[in-house]
Motif scaffolding. Structure first.
Motif, PDB file in Angstrom:
ATOM      1  N   PRO A 138     117.381 -57.645 -32.627  1.00 43.05           N
ATOM      2  CA  PRO A 138     116.636 -57.254 -31.451  1.00 43.05           C
ATOM      3  C   PRO A 138     116.355 -55.614 -31.318  1.00 43.05           C
ATOM      4  O   PRO A 138     117.162 -54.910 -31.845  1.00 43.05           O
ATOM      5  CB  PRO A 138     117.606 -57.581 -30.551  1.00 43.05           C
ATOM      6  CG  PRO A 138     118.654 -58.585 -31.046  1.00 43.05           C
ATOM      7  CD  PRO A 138     118.543 -58.066 -32.425  1.00 43.05           C
ATOM      8  N   PRO A 139     115.222 -55.395 -30.568  1.00 40.09           N
ATOM      9  CA  PRO A 139     115.047 -54.086 -30.264  1.00 40.09           C
ATOM     10  C   PRO A 139     115.772 -53.252 -29.161  1.00 40.09           C
ATOM     11  O   PRO A 139     116.740 -53.827 -28.537  1.00 40.09           O
ATOM     12  CB  PRO A 139     113.740 -54.129 -29.545  1.00 40.09           C
ATOM     13  CG  PRO A 139     113.438 -55.272 -28.937  1.00 40.09           C
ATOM     14  CD  PRO A 139     114.416 -56.436 -29.652  1.00 40.09           C
ATOM     15  N   GLY A 140     115.919 -51.901 -29.117  1.00 40.19           N
ATOM     16  CA  GLY A 140     116.334 -51.090 -28.045  1.00 40.19           C
ATOM     17  C   GLY A 140     115.232 -50.948 -27.031  1.00 40.19           C
ATOM     18  O   GLY A 140     114.299 -51.744 -26.999  1.00 40.19           O
ATOM     19  N   PHE A 141     115.587 -50.396 -26.005  1.00 42.29           N
ATOM     20  CA  PHE A 141     114.752 -50.386 -24.835  1.00 42.29           C
ATOM     21  C   PHE A 141     114.638 -48.876 -24.171  1.00 42.29           C
ATOM     22  O   PHE A 141     115.591 -48.121 -24.308  1.00 42.29           O
ATOM     23  CB  PHE A 141     114.652 -51.509 -23.823  1.00 42.29           C
ATOM     24  CG  PHE A 141     116.028 -51.495 -23.000  1.00 42.29           C
ATOM     25  CD1 PHE A 141     116.101 -50.684 -21.759  1.00 42.29           C
ATOM     26  CD2 PHE A 141     117.031 -52.061 -23.503  1.00 42.29           C
ATOM     27  CE1 PHE A 141     117.434 -50.743 -21.128  1.00 42.29           C
ATOM     28  CE2 PHE A 141     118.348 -52.244 -22.791  1.00 42.29           C
ATOM     29  CZ  PHE A 141     118.348 -51.436 -21.669  1.00 42.29           C
ATOM     30  N   ARG A 142     113.236 -48.691 -23.442  1.00 41.03           N
ATOM     31  CA  ARG A 142     113.272 -47.204 -22.675  1.00 41.03           C
ATOM     32  C   ARG A 142     113.169 -47.678 -21.281  1.00 41.03           C
ATOM     33  O   ARG A 142     112.446 -48.712 -20.829  1.00 41.03           O
ATOM     34  CB  ARG A 142     112.170 -46.383 -23.125  1.00 41.03           C
ATOM     35  CG  ARG A 142     111.885 -45.574 -22.144  1.00 41.03           C
ATOM     36  CD  ARG A 142     110.405 -44.812 -22.420  1.00 41.03           C
ATOM     37  NE  ARG A 142     110.178 -43.418 -21.747  1.00 41.03           N
ATOM     38  CZ  ARG A 142     109.512 -42.663 -21.897  1.00 41.03           C
ATOM     39  NH1 ARG A 142     108.693 -42.755 -23.103  1.00 41.03           N
ATOM     40  NH2 ARG A 142     109.385 -41.588 -21.184  1.00 41.03           N
ATOM     41  N   MET A 143     113.963 -46.969 -20.267  1.00 44.63           N
ATOM     42  CA  MET A 143     113.851 -47.260 -18.758  1.00 44.63           C
ATOM     43  C   MET A 143     113.338 -45.875 -18.482  1.00 44.63           C
ATOM     44  O   MET A 143     114.375 -45.059 -18.232  1.00 44.63           O
ATOM     45  CB  MET A 143     114.840 -47.871 -18.355  1.00 44.63           C
ATOM     46  CG  MET A 143     114.893 -48.523 -17.090  1.00 44.63           C
ATOM     47  SD  MET A 143     113.689 -49.779 -16.847  1.00 44.63           S
ATOM     48  CE  MET A 143     113.608 -49.858 -15.104  1.00 44.63           C
ATOM     49  N   GLU A 144     112.322 -45.460 -17.862  1.00 45.92           N
ATOM     50  CA  GLU A 144     111.927 -44.155 -17.638  1.00 45.92           C
ATOM     51  C   GLU A 144     112.617 -43.058 -18.582  1.00 45.92           C
ATOM     52  O   GLU A 144     111.977 -43.184 -19.820  1.00 45.92           O
ATOM     53  CB  GLU A 144     112.411 -43.897 -16.102  1.00 45.92           C
ATOM     54  CG  GLU A 144     111.683 -44.752 -15.279  1.00 45.92           C
ATOM     55  CD  GLU A 144     112.176 -44.493 -13.598  1.00 45.92           C
ATOM     56  OE1 GLU A 144     112.840 -43.622 -13.440  1.00 45.92           O
ATOM     57  OE2 GLU A 144     111.694 -45.360 -12.697  1.00 45.92           O
TER      58      GLU A 144
END
Lengths: 248, 248
Positions: A138-144
């Protein structure tokens, strides 16, 4: 050399704080940021403790341009980073349909069963964007301004390739090292005088034990010509002490 | 496993944040604290920036039982930790006469000249007590719950011997590792169920890439019998998945 809004790293995991695992991610990210001209002002290492992670995220978010987290996004109970990011941003923590679909397709091919634990790796803050994982799963993610990556160095390094598409830097930070066998205390006053003449260059002095040369003087800055000019003064100073400096 | 007032480490130095030096002190202190039964809750790594160090020290002082700093107590301009501690505590930063006398005696023997730069290493917050340096040169110091040590690993480790005389711990934190080749996602639910039955034990799950066994399950706690009981359940669970676990 002072960026008004530099970057920070948040390393999450009991294993670093118990001393059982030596962190390998900080130096990797630090070098990549320097090459991108992004100043790294602070690193924090925290336990797998929700209250502490949420509080720290919210304290850091307004202070730093970018916050890079590593660790805590696997399928086991001690992986709590994603939930903490949702709580810090005050958004629903929900299954990302695109990630779930990609995982299902991948698992089907590899004969792996989807279950509640694995679905946690597709559960993310509403509104996040994804960080590709070219290595595994699974991917990582960006939040702002918060970039959430895996803790396993190989996977984190793979994810950072994608992160580099999302961050903006300035001129890369350049460095040059001059080595010698002077005692720090013998050259400190002259070194400080050079530092004062080159406010745009950071000059660091690092003694080594049981090594020759025994002292590294590291000059860091944005302009090669200024670094070279400061390094020439450092070298002249070492020669005046009767020693031929060595390039590091 | 949650200490209401755990310890923290503050690593000071541009060289760690530029990626040019890999920290070696965090893991050392972490292991020693675990052996002493002192929980380590947080690590911060900061630049050689006075405002940031003073602010961080004052933020951390009331929150942690002990704060161990490493780095920034040499004779050069980039060594600013001692001044920062004086500023954080709001006390005069002055020459410690006992340290100065010891340095003068040592320098006389070794034919080294005392100068303003070296005298900085004897300049400390008023009211501090000393941390012996069995390796090289001037001591570190303690100011209330803040222990100020060198950044060079050999010297820091020498100083930590003396620090251990000044800190109080509890029962040592014990650990046991069970290794296997299970996929985390296959055992996560069962592992969480075991974790819930053993609230006094921290169970961490750490996958490895390109290694066999590929998964380390680390159990940490204060009572060997409880760790062993939880480990027996973890091992039984792995056997139920058709694999013989390995002691780590």
């Amino acid at each position: 050399m002072t960026d008004p809004k530099p970057a920070a790293i948040l390393v999450i995991g009991n294993e670093i704080l118990s001393g059982s695992t030596q962190d390998a991610n900080i130096a990797f990210i630090a070098k990549r940021l320097a090459a991108r001209g992004i100043e790294l002002a602070e690193v924090r290492i925290l336990r797998d403790n929700e209250a502490q992670i949420v509080e720290t995220l919210n304290e850091m978010r307004p202070k730093f341009r970018y916050i890079f987290t590593t660790g805590g996004i696997g399928p086991t109970h001690d992986d709590i980073t994603a939930e903490c990011v949702s709580k810090a941003f005050g958004v629903p923590h929900e299954v990302h349909k695109e990630v779930e679909a990609a995982m299902l397709a991948d698992y089907k091919k590899r004969g792996i069963e989807m279950n509640a634990a694995r679905l946690r790796m597709a559960t993310m803050p509403r509104g996040c964007s994804l960080i590709a994982n070219p290595i595994s799963g699974p991917p990582g993610f960006r939040m702002e301004n918060v970039f959430v990556m895996a803790g396993v160095p190989k996977i984190m390094q793979g994810m950072f390739e994608d992160v580099e598409n999302m961050i903006e830097g300035g001129a890369p930070t350049l460095s040059r090292t001059v080595k010698c066998n002077q005692k720090e205390g013998d050259i400190a006053a002259e070194l400080e005088a050079i530092q004062k003449r080159y406010a745009d260059i950071d000059i660091g002095s690092y003694p080594h034990f049981f090594q020759t040369p025994s002292l590294s003087l590291v000059l860091r800055g944005k302009e090669q010509a200024r670094i070279d000019a400061a390094a020439a003064e450092v070298e002249a100073m070492i020669r005046a002490h009767g020693e031929e400096p060595v390039a590091g």
